[in-house]
Design an enzyme around this catalytic site. Structure first.
Site, PDB file in Angstrom:
ATOM      1  N   THR A   1      10.596 -44.758  28.759  1.00 38.85           N
ATOM      2  CA  THR A   1      11.306 -45.334  29.895  1.00 38.85           C
ATOM      3  C   THR A   1      11.294 -44.382  31.081  1.00 38.85           C
ATOM      4  O   THR A   1      11.421 -44.805  32.232  1.00 38.85           O
ATOM      5  CB  THR A   1      12.751 -45.683  29.502  1.00 38.85           C
ATOM      6  OG1 THR A   1      12.722 -46.479  28.317  1.00 38.85           O
ATOM      7  CG2 THR A   1      13.457 -46.461  30.592  1.00 38.85           C
TER       8      THR A   1
ATOM      9  N   TYR B   1      10.282 -40.571  16.520  1.00 38.97           N
ATOM     10  CA  TYR B   1      10.412 -41.855  17.217  1.00 38.97           C
ATOM     11  C   TYR B   1       9.412 -42.832  16.612  1.00 38.97           C
ATOM     12  O   TYR B   1       8.207 -42.672  16.766  1.00 38.97           O
ATOM     13  CB  TYR B   1      10.160 -41.656  18.711  1.00 38.97           C
ATOM     14  CG  TYR B   1      10.326 -42.895  19.574  1.00 38.97           C
ATOM     15  CD1 TYR B   1      10.977 -44.031  19.115  1.00 38.97           C
ATOM     16  CD2 TYR B   1       9.825 -42.920  20.869  1.00 38.97           C
ATOM     17  CE1 TYR B   1      11.127 -45.145  19.916  1.00 38.97           C
ATOM     18  CE2 TYR B   1       9.975 -44.019  21.692  1.00 38.97           C
ATOM     19  CZ  TYR B   1      10.621 -45.136  21.200  1.00 38.97           C
ATOM     20  OH  TYR B   1      10.766 -46.243  22.001  1.00 38.97           O
TER      21      TYR B   1
ATOM     22  N   LYS C   1      14.615 -41.964  15.888  1.00 41.04           N
ATOM     23  CA  LYS C   1      14.894 -43.131  16.721  1.00 41.04           C
ATOM     24  C   LYS C   1      14.065 -44.274  16.167  1.00 41.04           C
ATOM     25  O   LYS C   1      12.833 -44.202  16.132  1.00 41.04           O
ATOM     26  CB  LYS C   1      14.538 -42.862  18.186  1.00 41.04           C
ATOM     27  CG  LYS C   1      14.703 -44.089  19.076  1.00 41.04           C
ATOM     28  CD  LYS C   1      14.204 -43.838  20.497  1.00 41.04           C
ATOM     29  CE  LYS C   1      14.276 -45.108  21.339  1.00 41.04           C
ATOM     30  NZ  LYS C   1      13.711 -44.906  22.712  1.00 41.04           N
TER      31      LYS C   1
END
Length: 302
Positions: free
Chosen positions: A52, A140, A168
């Protein structure tokens, strides 16, 4: 929501956008301002230079400068996790080292994208990054972007390393997560805003969010409610943020829509991104605005 063994990076983190100036430069001052706002509103952790944050198109000096500035500004109040993700292991190691030098409290390490290596390759890649510094690592798992998951056995092997403390999870596999939470002891962070209460119910430690840009206080309240066993209150608060979740996730371009939402709320000065990402069009901004108004986050006259 203080740091505990179950929450090595806090409970509520947002994968922060990287503000850009009109000419496309990283706006460090705006990044610090946004980080302060987030920490003032429910966050006890931040992820810098993640997807992001446009990590594929920001460069090493920019990344390090932003991490250092955010750590200096809010590092005494929040855990700062820096992206160290690449499909080039040597590059990921350099990012890890530079982030450590900049003062990051944690590193985010994705499974190597595009190359789609074997699970042995995934393991060796993540292990090499974890061993490059003394900074703890959050794996992740986001197969929708990388094309390859961390297999359960790979996660179990990596969990044996002292530096690998969290993951995550953006797989949507809540049942699989529940088994790995129990067997690995890793702190499990939900990577999908829409599934946060469900992940908490299955034992997650917290969230790495996108919608947290605009509803950090509500995410913190959801987390507190679960901690206190008041699941009804958690679900009630969650019901108030669904429009916001749709605002930043509905079109599938989280960085684009998160920046549009932040611009509408005055949190960043522009919604500019770097190619290949393209800033939200006026029509897309209108959709985001409608969701934010419906969520009670924006005055309809704005």
């Amino acid at each position: 929501m203080t740091q505990t063994p179950a929450r090595p990076f806090g409970a509520v983190l947002t994968a922060m956008v990287t503000p850009m100036t009109p000419d496309g430069a990283v706006d460090v001052e705006a990044g610090v301002s946004l980080a302060k706002h987030l920490v003032d509103h429910g966050h006890d952790g931040l992820v810098i230079n993640g997807t992001t944050g446009e990590s594929p198109t920001t460069h090493a000096p920019e990344k390090a400068e932003l991490v250092a500035a955010v750590v200096e500004a809010v590092g005494d109040r929040a855990r700062i996790v820096a992206g160290a993700s690449s499909n080039d292991t040597a590059h990921a190691i350099r990012m890890a080292e530079q982030s450590a030098e900049a003062g990051a409290h944690g590193l985010l390490v994705v499974s190597p994208y595009y190359s789609r290596p074997s699970q042995e390759g995934v393991y060796r890649h993540a292990l090499a990054v974890a061993e490059a510094t003394d900074v703890p690592v959050m794996l992740y798992d986001v197969p929708g972007r990388t094309g390859v998951r961390f297999a359960p056995l790979t996660i179990a092997r990596l969990a044996e390393h002292d530096n690998v403390v969290a993951i995550k999870d953006a797989t949507g596999d809540i049942y699989g997560a529940s088994k790995l939470i129990a067997s690995t002891g890793l702190a499990w962070y939900c990577g999908d805003d829409a599934l946060y209460p469900a992940y908490l119910a299955y034992g997650a430690s917290g969230i790495v969010s996108v919608v947290g840009h605009v509803v950090g206080d509500q995410l913190a309240e959801i987390t507190r409610a679960f901690d206190e066993g008041d699941h009804a209150r958690a679900w009630s608060v969650f019901s108030t943020i669904t429009e916001a979740i749709d605002a930043v996730n509905g079109a599938g371009f989280q960085a684009v829509m998160a920046k549009a939402a932040c611009e509408l709320l005055g949190l960043v000065p522009t919604r500019n991104l770097r190619l290949p990402q393209v800033a939200a069009t006026d029509d897309e901004v209108a959709v985001v605005r409608g969701h934010l108004v419906a969520a009670g986050l924006l005055d309809p006259s704005h």
